[in-house]
Scaffold this motif. Sequence first.
Motif, PDB file in Angstrom:
ATOM      1  N   SER A  56       0.980  -1.343   0.099  1.00  0.00           N
ATOM      2  CA  SER A  56       0.001   0.455   0.044  1.00  0.00           C
ATOM      3  C   SER A  56       0.391   0.918   0.019  1.00  0.00           C
ATOM      4  O   SER A  56       0.836   2.252  -0.481  1.00  0.00           O
ATOM      5  CB  SER A  56      -0.919   0.239   1.527  1.00  0.00           C
ATOM      6  OG  SER A  56      -1.607   1.097   1.341  1.00  0.00           O
ATOM      7  N   ARG A  66      -3.859   8.623  -2.256  1.00  0.00           N
ATOM      8  CA  ARG A  66      -4.806   8.375  -1.572  1.00  0.00           C
ATOM      9  C   ARG A  66      -4.711   7.078  -1.075  1.00  0.00           C
ATOM     10  O   ARG A  66      -5.724   5.717  -2.209  1.00  0.00           O
ATOM     11  CB  ARG A  66      -5.290   9.134  -0.791  1.00  0.00           C
ATOM     12  CG  ARG A  66      -6.455   8.560   1.101  1.00  0.00           C
ATOM     13  CD  ARG A  66      -7.367   9.363   1.736  1.00  0.00           C
ATOM     14  NE  ARG A  66      -7.649   9.810   2.728  1.00  0.00           N
ATOM     15  CZ  ARG A  66      -9.151   8.642   2.785  1.00  0.00           C
ATOM     16  NH1 ARG A  66      -9.379   8.613   1.432  1.00  0.00           N
ATOM     17  NH2 ARG A  66      -9.440   8.337   3.015  1.00  0.00           N
ATOM     18  N   ASP A  67      -4.291   5.297  -0.636  1.00  0.00           N
ATOM     19  CA  ASP A  67      -4.363   4.274  -0.520  1.00  0.00           C
ATOM     20  C   ASP A  67      -5.381   3.678   0.581  1.00  0.00           C
ATOM     21  O   ASP A  67      -4.794   4.369   2.376  1.00  0.00           O
ATOM     22  CB  ASP A  67      -3.310   3.201  -0.907  1.00  0.00           C
ATOM     23  CG  ASP A  67      -4.038   2.094  -1.811  1.00  0.00           C
ATOM     24  OD1 ASP A  67      -4.323   1.766  -2.194  1.00  0.00           O
ATOM     25  OD2 ASP A  67      -3.562   1.207  -0.451  1.00  0.00           O
ATOM     26  N   THR A  68      -7.053   3.222   0.466  1.00  0.00           N
ATOM     27  CA  THR A  68      -6.864   2.735   2.208  1.00  0.00           C
ATOM     28  C   THR A  68      -7.340   0.760   1.743  1.00  0.00           C
ATOM     29  O   THR A  68      -8.172   0.862   0.572  1.00  0.00           O
ATOM     30  CB  THR A  68      -9.302   3.032   2.031  1.00  0.00           C
ATOM     31  OG1 THR A  68      -8.833   4.818   1.631  1.00  0.00           O
ATOM     32  CG2 THR A  68      -9.460   2.725   3.160  1.00  0.00           C
ATOM     33  N   SER A  91      -7.072  -1.252  10.861  1.00  0.00           N
ATOM     34  CA  SER A  91      -7.733  -0.324   9.300  1.00  0.00           C
ATOM     35  C   SER A  91      -7.037   0.659   8.894  1.00  0.00           C
ATOM     36  O   SER A  91      -7.130   1.925   9.469  1.00  0.00           O
ATOM     37  CB  SER A  91      -9.120  -0.082   9.739  1.00  0.00           C
ATOM     38  OG  SER A  91      -9.745   0.447   8.643  1.00  0.00           O
ATOM     39  N   VAL A  93      -5.448   3.467   6.792  1.00  0.00           N
ATOM     40  CA  VAL A  93      -4.877   4.721   5.401  1.00  0.00           C
ATOM     41  C   VAL A  93      -3.675   5.534   4.985  1.00  0.00           C
ATOM     42  O   VAL A  93      -2.983   5.928   5.622  1.00  0.00           O
ATOM     43  CB  VAL A  93      -5.832   5.966   5.430  1.00  0.00           C
ATOM     44  CG1 VAL A  93      -6.004   7.041   4.169  1.00  0.00           C
ATOM     45  CG2 VAL A  93      -7.515   5.441   5.982  1.00  0.00           C
ATOM     46  N   ASN A  94      -3.908   5.813   4.193  1.00  0.00           N
ATOM     47  CA  ASN A  94      -1.612   5.974   4.024  1.00  0.00           C
ATOM     48  C   ASN A  94      -1.954   7.583   2.541  1.00  0.00           C
ATOM     49  O   ASN A  94      -3.340   6.704   1.938  1.00  0.00           O
ATOM     50  CB  ASN A  94      -0.920   5.150   3.145  1.00  0.00           C
ATOM     51  CG  ASN A  94      -0.905   3.839   3.930  1.00  0.00           C
ATOM     52  OD1 ASN A  94      -0.484   4.444   5.354  1.00  0.00           O
ATOM     53  ND2 ASN A  94      -0.778   2.254   3.690  1.00  0.00           N
ATOM     54  N   ARG A 110      -2.086   6.475   8.752  1.00  0.00           N
ATOM     55  CA  ARG A 110      -3.286   6.521   9.814  1.00  0.00           C
ATOM     56  C   ARG A 110      -4.074   5.752  10.396  1.00  0.00           C
ATOM     57  O   ARG A 110      -4.467   5.021   9.178  1.00  0.00           O
ATOM     58  CB  ARG A 110      -4.301   7.243   9.514  1.00  0.00           C
ATOM     59  CG  ARG A 110      -5.485   7.765  10.167  1.00  0.00           C
ATOM     60  CD  ARG A 110      -6.328   8.823  10.170  1.00  0.00           C
ATOM     61  NE  ARG A 110      -7.348   8.835   8.946  1.00  0.00           N
ATOM     62  CZ  ARG A 110      -8.123   8.263   8.653  1.00  0.00           C
ATOM     63  NH1 ARG A 110      -9.370   8.087   9.592  1.00  0.00           N
ATOM     64  NH2 ARG A 110      -9.060   8.000   7.464  1.00  0.00           N
TER      65      ARG A 110
END
Length: 391
Positions: A56, A66-68, A91, A93-94, A110
């Motif tokens: 990711s 952004r990558d979730t 979980s 998020v980047n 995050r």
Amino acid sequence: MVALLTPELVYADANEEFARLSGRTRDQLVGRYLFDVFPDNPNDPEATGARNLEASLRRVLETGERDTMALQRYDVENPERPGEWEERYWSPVNAPVLGPDGSVVLLVHRVEEITELIRAHGLPEGNRARVLEAELYTRARELQEVNEGLREAHAREREVALALQAAMLPTLPAIGEVRAAVRYRPAVGTLHVCGDWYDLVALPGHRTAVAVGDVVGSGLAAAGVMGQLRSALSAASRVADGPARSLDVLGLYSRFVDGAESATAATAFIDHDTRTVAYSSAGHPPPALLHRDGVVEFLDRATDPPLGARPEHVPRPQAEVRFEDGDTLVLYTDGLIERRREDIDVGLDRLARSLSARPAALPEALADSVLAELLPPGGATDDTALVVVRL
């Protein structure tokens, strides 16, 4: 939990919550490689948390997007009891932090810690991930059906909005003997269309008014607001003593038009007898004056906030520049120059290079070449309006 990572995946910083929930002190994080601090559980051959997280982060570095991530099981070694691993569910998020040149200079990592939520399920250890995966799949299918319906509705609205836009933006208004070219290119693959406009008006005294503008919004609503603002500015230009005064009138009018908040516009009055261009801008990218020797001058000495940005009305600024026969005036909207992950000055420089390469080109040819060079091959994600006038 929030941490900052360098492009080399080294911790640059982390907040207190990240340190608390990960069981690490800030000193154990900052300056260290991510997967030295949090390796995969060597006792679990099926552990994939580190590999998935690295994939990711690499995607964010490569794309700047952004990558979730999907829900991840990520075992964490107890720092007080080496060799003892605790089951965690995260979980993540980047997201990228971009530098002036559009490159990724930092990564925001995050994480939502949901281990307690998973444990509260009361399911056998081996079934937790499977049950959650099934629930997530069901929710995803439901959202997919909703999105498909929305896409169909958006496609219909887009078609109607584009038809309305075409009706309100003629190919080239009649402006006497002035040689000009106009272009409108809608955004591709999105509903964000029909907020841009252009106008050319023949004025008394061998003068011509040229204007472009951009409405915040999209679809039918934006097309309706665009039509009102374009008509109002066109009428004001015919009676105003200069471009600043015409924008003053437009700004006052926009306060009574729903959806006109923060719209931008730039207008220029060309006096063909005195060889001058008077101009004013309301939060809009600066017009460009292409001199016949190839030098490009951005007209940025009369820039003001967008329409309705001030609580009280303040007269707009105005500036003037001289031109020679054979010079070319270019007005455009931000879809021509702005790109995600890129400073606006990069787009302005790109426009200047494109214009200066062909100072003798006629308006039609110049408009086509500028669009071909500056718009992405697959189309832009924002509308583009362009006006080229040979002086």
